[in-house]
Design an enzyme around this catalytic site. Structure first.
Site, PDB file in Angstrom:
ATOM      1  N   THR A  33       0.845  -1.199   0.000  1.00 14.44           N
ATOM      2  CA  THR A  33       0.000   0.000   0.000  1.00 14.44           C
ATOM      3  C   THR A  33       0.878   1.247   0.000  1.00 14.44           C
ATOM      4  OG1 THR A  33      -1.684  -1.205   1.216  1.00 14.44           O
ATOM      5  CG2 THR A  33      -1.798   1.183   1.353  1.00 14.44           C
ATOM      6  N   LYS A 103       6.022   1.044   9.506  1.00 12.29           N
ATOM      7  CA  LYS A 103       5.023   1.168   8.449  1.00 12.29           C
ATOM      8  C   LYS A 103       3.688   1.582   9.075  1.00 12.29           C
ATOM      9  CE  LYS A 103       4.560  -1.934   5.304  1.00 12.29           C
ATOM     10  NZ  LYS A 103       4.236  -0.828   4.379  1.00 12.29           N
ATOM     11  N   GLY A 105       1.830   4.390   7.626  1.00 10.43           N
ATOM     12  CA  GLY A 105       1.470   5.761   7.252  1.00 10.43           C
ATOM     13  C   GLY A 105       0.126   5.818   6.543  1.00 10.43           C
ATOM     14  N   GLY A 106      -0.246   4.718   5.897  1.00  7.80           N
ATOM     15  CA  GLY A 106      -1.540   4.642   5.222  1.00  7.80           C
ATOM     16  C   GLY A 106      -2.555   3.836   6.013  1.00  7.80           C
ATOM     17  N   GLU A 112      -0.769  -5.428   5.914  1.00  4.67           N
ATOM     18  CA  GLU A 112       0.567  -5.461   5.290  1.00  4.67           C
ATOM     19  C   GLU A 112       1.469  -6.454   6.012  1.00  4.67           C
ATOM     20  OE1 GLU A 112       1.157  -0.968   3.498  1.00  4.67           O
ATOM     21  OE2 GLU A 112       1.438  -1.253   5.636  1.00  4.67           O
ATOM     22  N   LYS A 130      13.385   8.176   3.669  1.00  2.00           N
ATOM     23  CA  LYS A 130      12.888   7.202   4.653  1.00  2.00           C
ATOM     24  C   LYS A 130      14.008   6.525   5.446  1.00  2.00           C
ATOM     25  CE  LYS A 130       8.664   7.730   2.963  1.00  2.00           C
ATOM     26  NZ  LYS A 130       7.855   6.676   2.413  1.00  2.00           N
TER      27      LYS A 130
HETATM   28  C1  5RP Z   1       0.823   2.105   4.423  1.00  2.00           C
HETATM   29  C2  5RP Z   1       2.307   2.032   4.471  1.00  2.00           C
HETATM   30  C3  5RP Z   1       3.040   2.629   3.311  1.00  2.00           C
HETATM   31  O1  5RP Z   1       3.739   1.607   2.676  1.00  2.00           O
HETATM   32  C4  5RP Z   1       3.977   3.688   3.826  1.00  2.00           C
HETATM   33  O2  5RP Z   1       3.203   4.667   4.501  1.00  2.00           O
HETATM   34  C5  5RP Z   1       4.791   4.331   2.702  1.00  2.00           C
HETATM   35  O3  5RP Z   1       3.932   5.053   1.853  1.00  2.00           O
HETATM   36  P1  5RP Z   1       4.472   5.883   0.618  1.00  2.00           P
HETATM   37  O4  5RP Z   1       5.065   4.916  -0.350  1.00  2.00           O
HETATM   38  O5  5RP Z   1       3.234   6.574   0.099  1.00  2.00           O
HETATM   39  O6  5RP Z   1       5.495   6.880   1.116  1.00  2.00           O
HETATM   40  O7  5RP Z   1       2.914   1.512   5.374  1.00  2.00           O
HETATM   41  O8  5RP Z   1       0.256   1.653   5.626  1.00  2.00           O
END
Ligand code: 5RP
Length: 237
Positions: A33, A103, A105-106, A112, A130
């Site tokens: 994601t 992880k 952020g989404g 996941e 990151k």
């Molecule tokens: C979602 C996640 C994403 O993989 C993480 O937030 C990185 O997102 P992006 O590729 O948009 O920077 O852990 O839950």
């Protein structure tokens, strides 16, 4: 979009494409994601259309991944259909030198972790922003919590030395609700010195579904970065 945002987007695109180029025919894929993995999903779809890739089946880690995979023509299955996953591709919010991750952020870290942990190979795709020396230094730790347990879990996380914040929606009043119908506490720790221990301790709090510490799961990390003024993809290790 600012120049910096444009550059980050380009790095995410490069690294997502690089991961998708490593996908082999006749495999089961974990589809992560986020905005970086979205580029990998798009490239896998292109490869299927061009015929350079055949017979892949994807297991999505979120509603977003499922929608994207369908848009790009990747056949989807569930964990009921297979015994194992050959390769998972997923993003991260932080990566430390041991390739441990934060992880979530989404708000998709629960599914996941199920999918990424089952994969024989787990490729993490990130841009250079990151990479951190210590987990928790730039990103609060996401913890998915049953709605009825938010108050006691908040107290338990404070007792562990964390500062939990209920994640609020953007263009939606009230809290973020995960794909599973739960809420997310983003927890800041001053000194996250033992991530492996903290992962287990937090998951042992009644009402916690999963936290965003991914310890010892990543096989390799592909990093999109600028080197000598040029965007490149570097593999760790
Ligand atoms: C979602 C996640 C994403 O993989 C993480 O937030 C990185 O997102 P992006 O590729 O948009 O920077 O852990 O839950």
């Amino acid at each position: 979009m600012t120049e910096a945002a444009d550059q980050t987007k380009l790095l995410k695109q490069l690294v997502g494409q690089a991961a998708a180029e490593r996908v082999q025919s006749n495999t089961v894929l974990g589809l992560g994601t986020g905005s970086t993995t979205a580029f990998a999903i798009a490239t896998i779809g292109e490869r299927l259309r061009s015929g350079s890739l055949t017979n892949v089946r994807g297991i999505p880690t979120s509603f977003q991944a499922s929608v994207l995979a369908k848009q790009h023509g990747i056949p989807l299955i569930t964990l009921d259909d297979v015994d194992s996953i050959d390769l998972a591709i997923d993003g991260a919010d932080e990566v430390d030198p041991q390739l441990n991750l934060i992880k979530g952020g989404g708000a998709a870290h629960t599914r996941e972790k199920v999918v990424d942990a089952l994969a024989k190979e787990f490729i993490v795709v990130v841009d250079q922003s990151k990479l951190v020396d210590r987990l928790g230094s730039t990103f609060a730790l996401p913890v998915e919590v049953l709605p009825m347990a938010v108050a006691p879990v908040t107290r338990a996380l404070i007792a562990l030395g964390g500062k939990p914040d209920l994640r609020m929606g953007i263009r939606k009043d009230g809290p973020v609700i995960t794909d599973q119908g739960n809420m997310v506490l983003d927890v800041t720790f001053e000194n996250l010195s033992d991530p492996a221990e903290l992962e287990k301790t937090i998951n042992n709090i009644p009402g916690v579904l999963e936290n965003g510490l991914f310890i010892g799961l990543a096989t390799i990390v592909l990093v999109g970065e600028i080197k000598d003024g040029q965007p490149v993809v570097r593999q760790i290790p």
